[in-house]
Design a protein around this motif. Structure first.
Motif, mmCIF file in Angstrom:
data_model
loop_
_atom_site.group_PDB
_atom_site.id
_atom_site.type_symbol
_atom_site.label_atom_id
_atom_site.label_comp_id
_atom_site.label_asym_id
_atom_site.label_seq_id
_atom_site.Cartn_x
_atom_site.Cartn_y
_atom_site.Cartn_z
ATOM 1 N N LEU A 1 0.735 -1.111 -0.021
ATOM 2 C CA LEU A 1 0.077 -0.097 0.114
ATOM 3 C C LEU A 1 0.764 1.201 0.006
ATOM 4 C CD1 LEU A 1 -2.876 -0.948 2.443
ATOM 5 C CD2 LEU A 1 -2.950 -0.887 -0.024
ATOM 6 N N ALA A 2 2.133 1.129 0.712
ATOM 7 C CA ALA A 2 2.937 2.261 0.668
ATOM 8 C C ALA A 2 3.245 2.710 -0.795
ATOM 9 C CB ALA A 2 4.126 2.177 1.778
ATOM 10 N N THR A 3 3.761 1.638 -1.574
ATOM 11 C CA THR A 3 4.502 1.809 -2.862
ATOM 12 C C THR A 3 3.134 2.454 -3.758
ATOM 13 O OG1 THR A 3 3.814 -0.391 -3.708
ATOM 14 C CG2 THR A 3 6.075 0.235 -2.760
ATOM 15 N N MET A 4 1.812 2.201 -3.382
ATOM 16 C CA MET A 4 0.753 2.515 -4.351
ATOM 17 C C MET A 4 0.123 3.861 -3.989
ATOM 18 S SD MET A 4 0.769 0.037 -6.502
ATOM 19 C CE MET A 4 -0.933 -0.184 -7.062
ATOM 20 N N VAL A 5 0.332 4.564 -2.909
ATOM 21 C CA VAL A 5 -0.463 5.584 -2.166
ATOM 22 C C VAL A 5 0.057 6.709 -3.260
ATOM 23 C CG1 VAL A 5 -0.011 7.618 -0.468
ATOM 24 C CG2 VAL A 5 -0.179 5.129 0.107
ATOM 25 N N LEU A 6 0.999 7.176 -3.870
ATOM 26 C CA LEU A 6 1.266 8.299 -4.652
ATOM 27 C C LEU A 6 0.736 8.022 -5.945
ATOM 28 C CD1 LEU A 6 4.764 9.403 -3.381
ATOM 29 C CD2 LEU A 6 2.740 10.192 -2.640
ATOM 30 N N PRO A 7 0.890 6.738 -6.523
ATOM 31 C CA PRO A 7 0.408 6.591 -8.072
ATOM 32 C C PRO A 7 -1.103 6.744 -7.821
ATOM 33 C CG PRO A 7 2.087 4.909 -7.339
ATOM 34 C CD PRO A 7 1.799 5.764 -6.403
ATOM 35 N N ALA A 8 -1.855 5.859 -6.590
ATOM 36 C CA ALA A 8 -3.301 6.370 -6.604
ATOM 37 C C ALA A 8 -3.599 7.816 -6.679
ATOM 38 C CB ALA A 8 -3.682 5.298 -5.657
ATOM 39 N N ILE A 9 -3.348 8.430 -5.780
ATOM 40 C CA ILE A 9 -3.432 9.866 -5.707
ATOM 41 C C ILE A 9 -3.268 10.704 -6.970
ATOM 42 C CG2 ILE A 9 -2.878 12.306 -4.678
ATOM 43 C CD1 ILE A 9 -2.046 10.364 -2.036
ATOM 44 N N SER A 10 -2.180 10.261 -7.742
ATOM 45 C CA SER A 10 -2.030 10.975 -9.062
ATOM 46 C C SER A 10 -3.138 10.680 -10.010
ATOM 47 C CB SER A 10 -0.501 10.430 -9.659
ATOM 48 O OG SER A 10 0.448 10.581 -8.786
ATOM 49 N N LEU A 11 -3.565 9.302 -9.910
ATOM 50 C CA LEU A 11 -4.574 9.104 -10.765
ATOM 51 C C LEU A 11 -6.066 9.408 -10.314
ATOM 52 C CD1 LEU A 11 -3.875 5.423 -12.096
ATOM 53 C CD2 LEU A 11 -3.781 7.328 -13.264
ATOM 54 N N ALA A 12 -6.161 9.574 -8.994
ATOM 55 C CA ALA A 12 -7.567 9.943 -8.457
ATOM 56 C C ALA A 12 -7.890 11.278 -8.571
ATOM 57 C CB ALA A 12 -7.466 9.390 -7.055
ATOM 58 N N ALA A 13 -6.877 12.208 -8.441
ATOM 59 C CA ALA A 13 -7.058 13.700 -8.305
ATOM 60 C C ALA A 13 -7.994 14.474 -9.239
ATOM 61 C CB ALA A 13 -5.898 14.571 -8.152
ATOM 62 N N GLY A 14 -7.974 14.037 -10.539
ATOM 63 C CA GLY A 14 -8.849 14.451 -11.690
ATOM 64 C C GLY A 14 -10.039 13.980 -11.531
ATOM 65 N N LEU A 15 -10.207 12.585 -11.084
ATOM 66 C CA LEU A 15 -11.405 12.041 -11.003
ATOM 67 C C LEU A 15 -12.348 12.540 -9.997
ATOM 68 C CD1 LEU A 15 -10.312 8.132 -11.394
ATOM 69 C CD2 LEU A 15 -11.248 9.790 -13.314
ATOM 70 N N VAL A 16 -11.626 12.905 -9.009
ATOM 71 C CA VAL A 16 -12.488 13.695 -7.964
ATOM 72 C C VAL A 16 -13.432 14.810 -8.236
ATOM 73 C CG1 VAL A 16 -12.128 15.006 -5.680
ATOM 74 C CG2 VAL A 16 -10.697 12.604 -5.932
ATOM 75 N N ALA A 17 -12.586 15.477 -9.125
ATOM 76 C CA ALA A 17 -13.305 17.114 -9.584
ATOM 77 C C ALA A 17 -14.460 16.413 -10.497
ATOM 78 C CB ALA A 17 -12.501 17.643 -10.465
ATOM 79 N N VAL A 18 -14.260 15.547 -11.397
ATOM 80 C CA VAL A 18 -15.343 15.006 -12.229
ATOM 81 C C VAL A 18 -16.596 14.305 -11.609
ATOM 82 C CG1 VAL A 18 -16.191 13.422 -14.189
ATOM 83 C CG2 VAL A 18 -13.758 14.721 -14.369
ATOM 84 N N TYR A 19 -16.339 13.586 -10.683
ATOM 85 C CA TYR A 19 -17.260 12.725 -9.908
ATOM 86 C C TYR A 19 -18.120 13.588 -9.048
ATOM 87 C CZ TYR A 19 -14.823 8.527 -11.134
ATOM 88 O OH TYR A 19 -14.394 7.182 -11.996
ATOM 89 N N MET A 20 -17.418 14.370 -8.363
ATOM 90 C CA MET A 20 -18.080 15.482 -7.351
ATOM 91 C C MET A 20 -18.960 16.357 -8.047
ATOM 92 S SD MET A 20 -16.638 18.622 -5.314
ATOM 93 C CE MET A 20 -17.225 19.910 -6.591
ATOM 94 N N ARG A 21 -18.619 16.905 -9.320
ATOM 95 C CA ARG A 21 -19.543 17.872 -9.930
ATOM 96 C C ARG A 21 -20.839 17.218 -10.617
ATOM 97 N NH1 ARG A 21 -19.577 23.130 -9.814
ATOM 98 N NH2 ARG A 21 -20.455 22.850 -12.218
ATOM 99 N N LEU A 22 -20.468 15.896 -11.057
ATOM 100 C CA LEU A 22 -21.627 15.282 -11.711
ATOM 101 C C LEU A 22 -22.641 14.801 -10.393
ATOM 102 C CD1 LEU A 22 -19.701 12.583 -13.956
ATOM 103 C CD2 LEU A 22 -21.379 14.311 -14.591
ATOM 104 N N LEU A 23 -22.122 14.431 -9.370
ATOM 105 C CA LEU A 23 -23.133 14.049 -8.114
ATOM 106 C C LEU A 23 -23.717 15.251 -7.805
ATOM 107 C CD1 LEU A 23 -24.146 11.825 -6.433
ATOM 108 C CD2 LEU A 23 -22.169 12.177 -4.811
ATOM 109 N N ARG A 24 -23.102 16.482 -7.541
ATOM 110 C CA ARG A 24 -23.634 17.607 -7.182
ATOM 111 C C ARG A 24 -24.921 18.005 -7.996
ATOM 112 N NH1 ARG A 24 -23.204 22.759 -8.631
ATOM 113 N NH2 ARG A 24 -23.607 24.399 -7.214
ATOM 114 N N SER A 25 -24.471 17.886 -9.372
ATOM 115 C CA SER A 25 -25.603 18.524 -10.336
ATOM 116 C C SER A 25 -26.980 17.607 -10.255
ATOM 117 C CB SER A 25 -25.098 18.390 -11.656
ATOM 118 O OG SER A 25 -23.981 19.407 -11.811
#
Length: 331
Positions: free
Chosen positions: A192-216
């Motif tokens: 999990l320690a080796t996957m933390v930074l790669p997962a954050i790198s991929l997830a950051a942009g998705l957070v914005a998309v998912y949040m905006r869709l769910l909000r609307s």
């Protein structure tokens, strides 16, 4: 025709078209497998290589042979290293699946509470501040964030987190999914320690998309008559938001989460290379660099088939999530 049968027929058609498109597109690349396998061979040796591997056959005959082999689990061979592609996939697939799963879970874990909260607090200063931050994340490419995290967290800061230990700047430790593919696993904390930074790198942009869709969708759902009825019954805001409004508002979010499977693969190519993760993205990069067309088309076909299967599963889940769809199809 039952809806499930119709969906299965559509799935088969889409898989055939996507594999045909992949097979056709890769034939437009310069060079061929013979040039990559024996770059210093004679013209006669290259011609013999093409004949031995069926590369001199007509286009559709090559496609039919490749598709038949693919259906039987034969993904071709890495001719430069004399390694079966199926062995390389068996080693790399669990790595990429874990990375994409962590990225999706992290993105949803952050985006869902933010989406519900901003819908509840729509048009307030808090809502506008969170949306501004989401747009900033959306504008930041995953590979740029990966480079920043590698330097500032993995090199400069080097945090030591309980249960995980020190967060490294790169490398990969085997995790829990390798056991399914018959490979040895490692320490879960180190993995999990080796996957933390790669997962954050991929997830950051998705957070914005998912949040905006769910909000609307949540804002629209909160205007429905059944929400007004729930409020008239005196139900708490928390119960209304999570029990009555969230479930029907999650359909678009579910769809986009499935569609982002392909987006994650595209982003994972750069992220896996930056962090030294031996996944499918790294194999795709290596196949492109070595002009391994037969190997590359197998990787892309697997991604396309997985993409179609995930969206098929999501489509069938609609009936479970929204009773309005069940009633419409029953009618």
């Amino acid at each position: 025709m039952p809806i499930i049968v119709r969906r299965l027929v559509q799935l088969v058609v889409v898989v055939l078209l996507s594999t045909l498109f992949t097979f056709s597109l890769l034939r437009l690349l310069p060079g061929d497998a013979a040039d990559a396998a024996i770059p210093f061979g004679t013209a006669q040796q290259r011609a013999q290589f093409r004949e031995d591997n069926g590369l001199d056959k007509p286009f559709f005959e090559q496609y039919a042979t490749w598709l038949t082999n693919l259906a039987q689990g034969d993904f071709g061979k890495d001719y430069q290293n004399n390694v079966e592609v199926s062995d390389k996939i068996r080693n790399a697939l669990p790595v990429s699946l874990q990375l994409m799963l962590y990225a999706q879970l992290l993105a949803l874990a952050v985006a869902i509470p933010l989406g519900v909260y901003t819908a509840y607090r729509a048009d307030t200063k808090t809502d506008r501040a969170i949306n501004t931050g989401a747009f900033a994340l959306l504008a930041l490419p995953s590979f740029v964030l990966a480079l920043l995290l590698t330097y500032w967290v993995g090199v400069k800061w080097q945090p030591d987190i309980p249960l995980l230990g020190q967060i490294p700047a790169g490398g990969y430790q085997p995790g829990w999914l390798e056991a399914v593919f018959g490979r040895p696993t490692g320490d879960l904390g180190s993995h999990l320690a080796t996957m933390v930074l790669p997962a954050i790198s991929l997830a950051a942009g998705l957070v914005a998309v998912y949040m905006r869709l769910l909000r609307s969708d949540m804002i629209a759902t909160l205007q429905e008559d059944f929400i007004t009825m729930a409020r008239a019954k005196g139900l708490s805001d928390r119960r209304i938001l999570w029990r009555h409004a969230f479930k029907p508002s999650s359909l678009t979010l579910l769809t986009v989460a499935g569609l982002n499977f392909g987006t994650l693969i595209g982003g994972a190519v750069a992220v896996e290379i930056i962090f030294g993760i031996p996944g499918i993205g790294t194999l795709i990069y290596q196949a492109i660099s070595a002009r391994q067309v037969v190997e590359l088309q197998s990787y892309i076909a697997i991604i396309a088939i997985g993409y179609v299967l995930i969206n098929f599963a999501i489509d069938t889940l609609y009936i479970v999530l929204d009773p309005r769809i069940r009633r419409a199809r029953a009618a």
